[in-house]
Scaffold this active site. Structure first.
Site, PDB file in Angstrom:
ATOM      1  N   LYS A   1      -3.926   2.068 -11.098  1.00  0.00           N
ATOM      2  CA  LYS A   1      -2.626   1.894 -10.939  1.00  0.00           C
ATOM      3  C   LYS A   1      -1.704   1.355 -11.869  1.00  0.00           C
ATOM      4  O   LYS A   1      -1.757   0.775 -12.918  1.00  0.00           O
ATOM      5  CB  LYS A   1      -1.882   1.095  -9.669  1.00  0.00           C
ATOM      6  CG  LYS A   1      -0.427   0.105  -9.242  1.00  0.00           C
ATOM      7  CD  LYS A   1      -0.593  -0.134  -8.197  1.00  0.00           C
ATOM      8  CE  LYS A   1       1.364   0.009  -7.583  1.00  0.00           C
ATOM      9  NZ  LYS A   1       0.836  -0.677  -6.841  1.00  0.00           N
TER      10      LYS A   1
ATOM     11  N   SER B   1       2.698   1.267  -3.189  1.00  0.00           N
ATOM     12  CA  SER B   1       2.943   2.154  -3.894  1.00  0.00           C
ATOM     13  C   SER B   1       1.897   2.078  -4.860  1.00  0.00           C
ATOM     14  O   SER B   1       2.119   2.934  -5.470  1.00  0.00           O
ATOM     15  CB  SER B   1       3.940   0.735  -4.681  1.00  0.00           C
ATOM     16  OG  SER B   1       3.074  -0.079  -5.052  1.00  0.00           O
TER      17      SER B   1
ATOM     18  N   SER C   1       0.842  -2.211   0.123  1.00  0.00           N
ATOM     19  CA  SER C   1       1.242  -1.190  -0.974  1.00  0.00           C
ATOM     20  C   SER C   1      -0.933  -1.020  -1.832  1.00  0.00           C
ATOM     21  O   SER C   1      -0.772  -0.052  -2.347  1.00  0.00           O
ATOM     22  CB  SER C   1       1.232  -1.775  -2.569  1.00  0.00           C
ATOM     23  OG  SER C   1       2.910  -1.316  -2.595  1.00  0.00           O
TER      24      SER C   1
END
Length: 602
Positions: A221, A293, A317
């Site tokens: 990420k 996310s 997330s």
């Protein structure tokens, strides 16, 4: 209970009233102190500082009472207005001057959340890691190789039936062909990856095998720093940000011999699935976002663009994109994995963890990244006890009956209870008090607003793509008006909730919960318990799903006939007891028998 989404939408409604009140009238002059007249030995007192800050009136406090849900009498409002500039406004000096002081990204709060309550032992007494046995022949198809779990890829690479260079090239080719469908990659690290893969091949040929992640291509990420490689946080103000050092997790994966192939998308500043490059889409249903996310890690791993990925979670997330994309997502115990070099959203809530295509894969990755680091004051030493072949019969699996009967639970969730019985685990009803768990959220909003104070106060938040009510710009601004008193009370509630979770785990070994139940996401993220989300079956959806609040002006796509998409369940474990959670998860994964199905078109 009021849901998190309702809070996000409704909380900011009356905030502008405060600004309007501040512009009306002039506050009575504050009494300035005269240090020269104080008697020798007199202690300092509140309310004697030189007046500072903006003028306020009784009307200012009358409007602010609507936000804080307190009521003062007219006399009390007048007294507060008269003393505000000498009693409380001076403490804003760090931000408003004249002696301003900027806080650096690495300045963590002095208060550190410890999920382990005093007197309660947490985690295993021993370190042990036993992998599964067996293997499979190397497939002829590159696509079959790409979708193989790390558990199998590692055996092919260790035996030199598959080279890291070939595997890396397979994933690079798939990224080039398929990423345009899902928009999961922010930065492709092609040259870096090929060089690392060639190094891995040389080391393995020379007998220097580093372990099961050696030569395995992965993505992170894009909130984890990578030296000399852009780390953008998915947000317009930071899209040209290039760190000088690797984050602790990237360093550990590098030491394990893994091959970084891509920086993966995240919703801007770790919220939902829209970033400066657009929206990341779900490989199983291209008309909807991948959820956030950790949208990039979710979509890229599900689409077979990487072997595994590192995501992060503050309040769902890892769990949510794992559900949407049909993955296995492991959110470790708070404090097990260091966040040094990762973007800070919330110091006491952020967690880093693996997203992969099997339960054992997540444990292989966790083993490589676990352990404290000096740069993260919340990271602690811990043990990891995992045996892929250990029996699960007799483990007590708690569940909350009312949660399993109501939305968002589905027939897949309820069938999982029957699967548990068939495996001779023991389903055990448990209960939680009916408390206002949304009252914990001021901790998240206050910490997040503090993390991005400079961006908010300089109005660089206007650069972000999403400016709706439930996006960060509005929430960061609104959080400036949260009550500090209520923040302390939320922290006290957090400790109380942790006590309730400790009580439950005296009764059971783990919990089975509907993955997206709002209470469980809030409770377990705030208490720091580990979470394992795994695919359990499939459901039909007649409308695309979204992390964002409904917008009547932009309705979501509808489907007739409905579309078939993956659905998962979540296991919650005792603090620092990921081994038991994964052991049960492995048994369920085998019993469900659905982990191998791939998204169509990938």
């Amino acid at each position: 209970m009021n849901t998190r989404r309702q809070f996000l939408i409704q909380a900011p409604i009356t905030l502008l009233a405060v600004a309007g009140a501040c512009s009306k009238g002039q506050a009575p002059g504050a009494r300035a102190s005269d240090a020269g007249t104080a008697a020798p030995g007199a202690p300092p007192t509140f309310g004697t500082a030189a007046g500072s800050g903006p003028p306020v009136t009784a009307a200012t406090f009358a409007e602010a009472e609507k936000l804080a849900q307190v009521t003062m009498s007219p006399a009390h409002r007048q007294q507060a207005a008269g003393s505000w500039r000498s009693s409380l406004a001076p403490y804003l000096e760090r931000r408003t001057g004249p002696r301003t002081l900027a806080l650096a990204d690495g300045d963590a709060p002095a208060l550190v959340w410890n999920p382990t309550l005093p007197g309660i032992a947490a985690g295993s007494a021993r370190d042990r890691f036993v992998r599964s046995t067996g293997g499979a022949p190397l497939p002829a198809s590159d696509d079959d190789i790409a979708f193989a779990p790390v558990t199998q890829l590692s055996r092919w690479i260790a035996s030199r039936r598959l080279s890291s260079s070939r595997l890396t090239t397979i994933y690079l080719d798939r990224i080039q062909r398929l990423n345009p469908k899902i928009n999961a990659v922010i930065t492709l690290t092609k040259d870096h990856a090929l060089a690392r893969a060639a190094l891995a091949d040389r080391e393995i040929a020379a007998g220097r095998y580093r372990g099961p992640l050696h030569g395995i291509p992965y993505g992170v990420k894009d909130l984890l720093d990578t030296a000399g490689i852009a780390t953008t946080w998915g947000a317009e103000p930071y899209r040209n940000r290039v760190p000088a050092e690797d984050s602790a997790v990237v360093k550990r994966l590098d030491e394990a011999g893994a091959v970084l192939i891509a920086k993966l998308a995240l919703g801007a500043l770790a919220l939902n699935d829209i970033w400066f490059g657009g929206q990341t889409m779900n490989p199983w249903l291209l008309e909807e976002g991948a959820s956030g996310s950790s949208c990039g890690p979710g979509a890229a791993t599900a689409a077979g663009l990487v072997a595994f990925a590192i995501g992060s979670e503050t309040d769902g997330s890892i769990v949510s994109p794992s559900m949407r994309c049909g993955l296995t997502g492991l959110r470790p115990t708070f404090g097990r994995v260091p966040r040094t070099g990762a973007m800070t959203l919330c110091w006491t809530l952020d967690k880093l963890g693996p997203m992969a295509r099997s339960v054992e894969d997540t444990m292989l990755v966790l083993r490589a990244i676990t352990g404290p680091d000096a740069g993260d004051p919340s990271s602690v030493p811990s043990r990891l006890d995992f045996d892929a072949g250990a029996p699960v019969a007799g483990l007590k699996v708690g569940y909350i009956e009312s949660w399993m009967k109501a939305s968002p639970a589905t027939d897949v969730d309820r069938a999982a209870l029957e699967t548990i019985r068939s495996l001779k685990l023991v389903p055990t009803p448990v209960s939680l008090p009916d408390w206002p768990y949304s009252s914990l959220m001021p901790v998240l909003f206050a910490e997040a607003a503090a993390s991005f104070e400079e961006m908010t106060l300089t109005h660089r938040d206007d650069m972000l793509k999403m400016q709706v009510d439930d996006a960060w710009p509005n929430l960061f601004r609104a959080a400036r008006f949260l009550s500090a008193v209520d923040l302390v009370q939320a922290d006290r509630l957090r400790r109380r909730v942790a006590g309730e979770m400790a009580r439950i785990f005296r009764e059971v070994d783990l919990l089975l919960v509907p993955s997206l139940r709002d209470e469980q996401l809030t409770i377990t993220n705030f208490t720091g318990h580990p979470s394992l989300t795994l695919r359990a079956g499939f459901v039909q959806v007649s409308e695309a799903r979204s992390d964002w609040a409904p917008d009547p002006a932009h309705p979501l796509p509808r489907f007739s006939p409905p579309r078939r998409v993956p659905h998962g369940v979540t296991l919650i474990g005792r603090l620092f007891d990921e081994g038991t959670v994964a052991r049960a998860g492995l048994a369920l994964e085998r019993a469900f028998g659905v982990v191998g199905e791939r998204p169509p078109g990938f």
